[in-house]
Design an enzyme around this catalytic site. Sequence first.
Site: not given
Length: 895
Positions: A174, A186, A220-221, A247, A323
């Site tokens: 993603h 990520d 995806e998030e 991932e 994140h």
Amino acid sequence: MLRRRGGPNELRDELNNSKNQPEDDQRTKRGRESIGFRHWIYFVLTVAIVYAGVVALHRKMPAVRDGTSFEDFSEQRARVLLKQLTALGSRPSGSDNLEVKAFGMIQDRIGKIHSVVDEVGVNRLESDVQRPSGCFDLKFLSSFTLCYHKITNVVVRIGPKKGPSGNSLLLNCHFDTMPDTPGATDDAVACTIMMDVLEVLAHSKTELENDVVFLFNGAEENFLQAAHGFINQHPWRHDIRAFINLEGTGSGGREILFQAGPGNSWLLQTYLENAPHPFCSVLAQEIFQSGIIPSDTDFRIFRDYGRISGLDIAYTKNGWFYHTEFDEEWRIEPGAIQRAGENVLAVVRAILKSPYLEKPATFDEENRWVFYDVVGLFTVYYSVNVGKLLNYIACFATYFLVVLRIRNRLYSVGDLAIAFKHHVVAFLAMVITMLLIIAFVVQMDLVMCWYKMPEIVGALYVLPMLIAGAIVHSHYADNNRIRNVEMVQYDTILLSFASILFLMTFYNLSSAFYVLNNLILPVFKDIIIWALGLFGVIRRVTPRVLFFTQLFCFLPTFVFAAYAISQCVDFFVPVMGRLGNAINPEFIMGPLGLVIASGFILFVNNLFYISRRMNYIIRLLFAIFALFILVLITTKVGNPYEYSHENPRLRRIIALHANRTIYDFEGHLTQKDNALFVHSLDYRGASDLPDHSFLQGSSAPNCTGVVDEYCRMPYYTAIHELFPPEQSLWVPVPSPVVLPYPIDLKLVSRHAMGENLNLTFEIRGGYDKMSLHVTPLNDYDLLSWSFTDIDIKEFGRRQTYFVFMTYGHEAPEVRRFWILLKNKNGVAPDPEKHENIELSVATHYAHGIYQDTETLRQLRAMISSRRQTPEQAVGWWRWGITMVGGRSEIVVKIF
């Protein structure tokens, strides 16, 4: 002539004559041949060398390949696109950075690769842009419903020129991110790896046997929405037979295969046989699938909705960056992309050639493999049935050995019972020590003091529990009256492992391999001693012979233990920074330390009984622990957060500058306020935030009399169980939020039908992230709604139902939906006169020009400045913060 313990009868008799009597045993213990201080130094040095070697191998990376050759994967090429994507900054679904800029970069690269395929003329390449819409229910962290509108998927298929083979392998990544993070690991790096794999296949002068579908998903998030849209709606989905999901939950390091299946064991076997740099463990799979990790991947969607088997591979190192603003390209060390790319390319090539790709999926087949890597050097795998056989053989061999010794009167059942009592008392002493340490940590406000420096776990928890266990066994050794006490204590080690192994095997835990590895070589300790005597290496069995033989037998145990400990600590410590306010992480790290300490004591306890008195060593360890505690409470070592450019270890917070308006049943405005809605993502909570005018007069939201589970707060997603409203802050601010797209919630119709009530609503306005709280009132329950075919029994009946609504490439003009309620009393009251339902609609501006208000900009600037200068004032270490922020609006209405 050799004197030994156990073994052939003629040698055992000589051993018994020299060693069986307790008084002789005690004299040997205090004599010159007994284990002394230097032997324990040897032991500690051996463990340290093993641990250092394991860590070095864990961090070893392959050389980066030159980008001029397209025969193999090249990190050099992959980093070009990675730098371009991360230079855009955060790329949430619906943002200009994702829907226009990142989308354009990916399309441009695909166009160039298409030209290469046409030029080579061996294979074909097709590409498609999918913009799906849909809804589905998800049970993750909580139970909630997800709805998406025209999100973005970029799909590429490469295969033989003659046309689709009918059998495809799917690769998924993603390219969207969470707000306020550039998302290098990520998950931009996965997309760049896939792009280079695609480029290598495009340059291939050999026709591919089957098709490969590359899915670059753009949502995806938003809780796996884009994968759901692809696997349920895209026409290419029907040919997919297997998938690889890439991932990231950290930054760089070695990527781990942490999920495989379900069924299709050939897929896992293909990885194990072909990946040049394996890193995998069935133990990691069982831990992740247990649900204790607050994370999920697209693997779930392909498995549950596509009923496809696959591999789930992720980066996990440096989870502190996950994140956050620090998930940057330069933090991924050289070689990390190269090794992942080489693994993926090798596995893709092998799968495309596999005859199993053409066979129908055995999806419902249970896991059939026990698999793990040995410090990244090679993999070990065998079938579950073979594993069960090995486990049971090891168990019964251990039991047979013990029974044989009892029959030969080397010791009695009573001796074993006494030895087990020693273990139980030692374990209880360690548990009590752990609880005392936790109480001390909480009382001294040292919760998460190990967060910035995981090594503190060893000194804070493991060391004092080792001391406690050593004191107990030393006491029993000083007062021993058991003959052959070392043998008895050692055999109870084997019995303990054998019993644990038996139970894990009985309950079908594939991770039992770990216990098996701790049992195999130690069972042969006496045989090794016998062989050493047979070949004249030793003349008799002394405590030192026992010591060095045991050290040799436990070397594999130390290797596996060091490997597991380094991985667990590296992974779990950063996870504690986002585990929420509900669970005190000391009750996770403490038991982790207990497992390490009790395992260590269990491995070596028998040596206490053939050692000189341990008093000096115990005093030395206690002095080291006391010095550590002094340093911990008097210096900044005990501060959980610390900013540095290279290794930031920071507290995570979410700060939303929100407008809130509340209307009653009559439609009258009853409350209107502006505030910062703040919650900290770790256990120290928002109350631990630094004192400042921004937070003056702040307190937790007042939820008295509020039926909404979310306390009428603008939660970004359904995370209130991990981050309860009472653990957050509602900070009144004078400035209202300027809203470019204010929410307009209207009731379109309301129809009573016996005990049921149907209500139809419209929502206009709001941005690309919107949350809906549905709270039935006055004995109503949710029966159904227009979002999904919800199964309340499966979904779980709730007080408040949460719907997360998003859009990507294009916004819907209006969101229209209906809700059907059922009254518990059998007859619905007059819906015109009684409250029936409360709806709260929240929207979040999480990207672009509308994300920050002036208040948020000031808060960001203050955090950025003060976290770099914690020495300027007492307690400024609390400014060690990384923040996700945005403006928000929530409208609450009762109908």
